[in-house]
Design a protein around this motif. Sequence first.
Motif, PDB file in Angstrom:
ATOM      1  N   GLN A  81       4.516  14.396 -12.501  1.00 28.28           N
ATOM      2  CA  GLN A  81       3.192  13.957 -12.072  1.00 28.28           C
ATOM      3  C   GLN A  81       2.602  12.885 -12.984  1.00 28.28           C
ATOM      4  N   PRO A  82       2.637  13.044 -14.326  1.00 23.70           N
ATOM      5  CA  PRO A  82       2.112  11.967 -15.165  1.00 23.70           C
ATOM      6  C   PRO A  82       2.843  10.637 -14.972  1.00 23.70           C
ATOM      7  N   MET A  83       4.159  10.695 -14.747  1.00 27.03           N
ATOM      8  CA  MET A  83       4.906   9.455 -14.502  1.00 27.03           C
ATOM      9  C   MET A  83       4.432   8.802 -13.203  1.00 27.03           C
ATOM     10  N   ILE A  84       4.358   9.604 -12.157  1.00 24.91           N
ATOM     11  CA  ILE A  84       4.004   9.057 -10.841  1.00 24.91           C
ATOM     12  C   ILE A  84       2.576   8.543 -10.834  1.00 24.91           C
ATOM     13  N   ARG A  85       1.663   9.257 -11.484  1.00 19.07           N
ATOM     14  CA  ARG A  85       0.273   8.796 -11.533  1.00 19.07           C
ATOM     15  C   ARG A  85       0.162   7.442 -12.233  1.00 19.07           C
ATOM     16  N   ARG A  86       0.914   7.241 -13.306  1.00 19.17           N
ATOM     17  CA  ARG A  86       0.887   5.945 -13.988  1.00 19.17           C
ATOM     18  C   ARG A  86       1.449   4.833 -13.087  1.00 19.17           C
ATOM     19  N   ILE A  87       2.517   5.160 -12.368  1.00 21.66           N
ATOM     20  CA  ILE A  87       3.125   4.165 -11.486  1.00 21.66           C
ATOM     21  C   ILE A  87       2.164   3.788 -10.363  1.00 21.66           C
ATOM     22  N   MET A  88       1.481   4.773  -9.803  1.00 25.27           N
ATOM     23  CA  MET A  88       0.522   4.504  -8.733  1.00 25.27           C
ATOM     24  C   MET A  88      -0.686   3.722  -9.263  1.00 25.27           C
ATOM     25  N   ALA A  89      -1.160   4.106 -10.447  1.00 26.86           N
ATOM     26  CA  ALA A  89      -2.320   3.419 -11.026  1.00 26.86           C
ATOM     27  C   ALA A  89      -2.017   1.957 -11.335  1.00 26.86           C
ATOM     28  N   ALA A  90      -0.730   1.664 -11.569  1.00 24.15           N
ATOM     29  CA  ALA A  90      -0.333   0.280 -11.862  1.00 24.15           C
ATOM     30  C   ALA A  90      -0.224  -0.569 -10.607  1.00 24.15           C
ATOM     31  N   GLY A  91      -0.357   0.044  -9.430  1.00 25.76           N
ATOM     32  CA  GLY A  91      -0.393  -0.742  -8.203  1.00 25.76           C
ATOM     33  C   GLY A  91       0.716  -0.483  -7.203  1.00 25.76           C
ATOM     34  N   ILE A  92       1.682   0.385  -7.519  1.00 19.46           N
ATOM     35  CA  ILE A  92       2.742   0.675  -6.555  1.00 19.46           C
ATOM     36  C   ILE A  92       2.242   1.747  -5.593  1.00 19.46           C
ATOM     37  N   ASP A  93       2.306   1.443  -4.306  1.00 18.10           N
ATOM     38  CA  ASP A  93       1.839   2.379  -3.295  1.00 18.10           C
ATOM     39  C   ASP A  93       2.725   3.626  -3.271  1.00 18.10           C
ATOM     40  N   ALA A  94       2.089   4.778  -2.997  1.00 23.56           N
ATOM     41  CA  ALA A  94       2.830   6.041  -2.974  1.00 23.56           C
ATOM     42  C   ALA A  94       3.999   6.010  -1.993  1.00 23.56           C
ATOM     43  N   SER A  95       3.848   5.254  -0.904  1.00 21.54           N
ATOM     44  CA  SER A  95       4.916   5.168   0.098  1.00 21.54           C
ATOM     45  C   SER A  95       6.137   4.435  -0.432  1.00 21.54           C
ATOM     46  N   ASN A  96       6.001   3.732  -1.529  1.00 23.41           N
ATOM     47  CA  ASN A  96       7.111   2.990  -2.124  1.00 23.41           C
ATOM     48  C   ASN A  96       7.660   3.662  -3.381  1.00 23.41           C
ATOM     49  N   ILE A  97       7.306   4.937  -3.566  1.00 29.63           N
ATOM     50  CA  ILE A  97       7.802   5.708  -4.704  1.00 29.63           C
ATOM     51  C   ILE A  97       8.692   6.835  -4.178  1.00 29.63           C
ATOM     52  N   THR A  98       9.905   6.908  -4.684  1.00 25.74           N
ATOM     53  CA  THR A  98      10.866   7.928  -4.249  1.00 25.74           C
ATOM     54  C   THR A  98      11.336   8.751  -5.435  1.00 25.74           C
TER      55      THR A  98
END
Length: 433
Positions: A81-98
């Motif tokens: 979760q901390p990794m994904i939250r940082r990635i999303m906060a940086a601008g990558i849309d959740a739909s583009n995270i696998t």
Amino acid sequence: MPYRLNYGRGHLEISVPSECIVTEIRKPAMPVLQDADGAIAEALDTPRGCESLTQLAGKATSACIAICDITRPVPNGLFLQPMIRRIMAAGIDASNITVLVATGLHRPNLGDELEELLGDAWVRQNVQVVNHEARDDQQHVHVGTTRKRSTVVRLDRRFVEADLKIVTGLVEPHFMAGYSGGRKVIAPGLAHQETITTFHNHRFMSDPAARNCNFDQNPLHEDQLEILQMLGDVYALNTVIDEQRRLSFVNFGECLQSHAGAVQFVQPFCEIVVPRRFKTVVTSAAGYPLDKTYYQTIKGMVAAMNILAPGGDLIIASQCSEGMGSPEFVNSQKQLLEMRADAFLNHIAQQSHADIDQWQTQMQTKPMSIGRVRLYSDGIPDQHRALTCVDVVSSVDDAIAESVQRHQDRHVAIIPEGPYVVPFCEQDVMAHT
């Protein structure tokens, strides 16, 4: 005196005859990170050999995070979760995270098992979580051929084509690749069956350098490094846990640097030198989740064989709650049972590609060539007991007593945590220094 072996989700209490001289081989006390969340945040924000995760994600439009499958007790619930939250906060849309489960040629992790693996319901609720399928040709792309051994490399398309590529895992001894984690999550974890069955063939597995805790001239490790280079920038979060599965170490960074740091940390805890070999060695398959199958149990046999005296007894306890393992592994064990070890090895030496899971059977022949292997398990069905190709016993205590009596040697080695601890005989270590 009672001792406890890791067994299933708990422990198996065993006793040894009172006259025995017991050497218990386990990790020295490991540090435990009291603030795991803080340690993970620090690792992500101050990485090794690269920018912070937030900065890396800010330059990308898609991300793929590879995680180990259910056979490894990786603390995914702490860091995903901390990794994904940082990635999303940086601008990558959740739909583009696998989040991609690196199954290699293991079965997929689904339903409740997948929830257990992730350790955090938030992850599945917010991003796509999928299993790697090594037999699906369409899900793989050809990325090259290794120079030294000409291994054709095909990897999961979802990882290869992601802008931001991250592998995560647990660093522990590995009986073929030296240590797990880092580059091993990519291959075999995300590799096509053609790639896996090539660098798990007889030529690779029979190489004396393909062993626990060794990288020097290790053919698997060398191919894995070449594969990593083919991909360009890959990042890693590597963890180490103690005997109670508590977080002891975590870092993030460029894949090679992150992995090297984790290996350097864990080596003094899991490589244990003992002064002698033993006619009676008692070990485990590390407990859940590694001891769910007999297939994985073989790792415990191989890890302990360094200190088994020729002709001695290696006694291993493994719950095997899912039985033998894959149908392919069962077929391979049938071959070993019918052909016996020498003929089996001669047969597979002719193959350029191993049959699926055949490599585990090949690895089992190594401790069998030293002494007698004896298995305690309440999960192997009666019709499959012969397929273990070892002596299945009804009591660890009785097996120990019988071994001590047979060899007239009171010295017994006990390795409670199984393959997470690798003992080495002092004279072998001195010979290599």
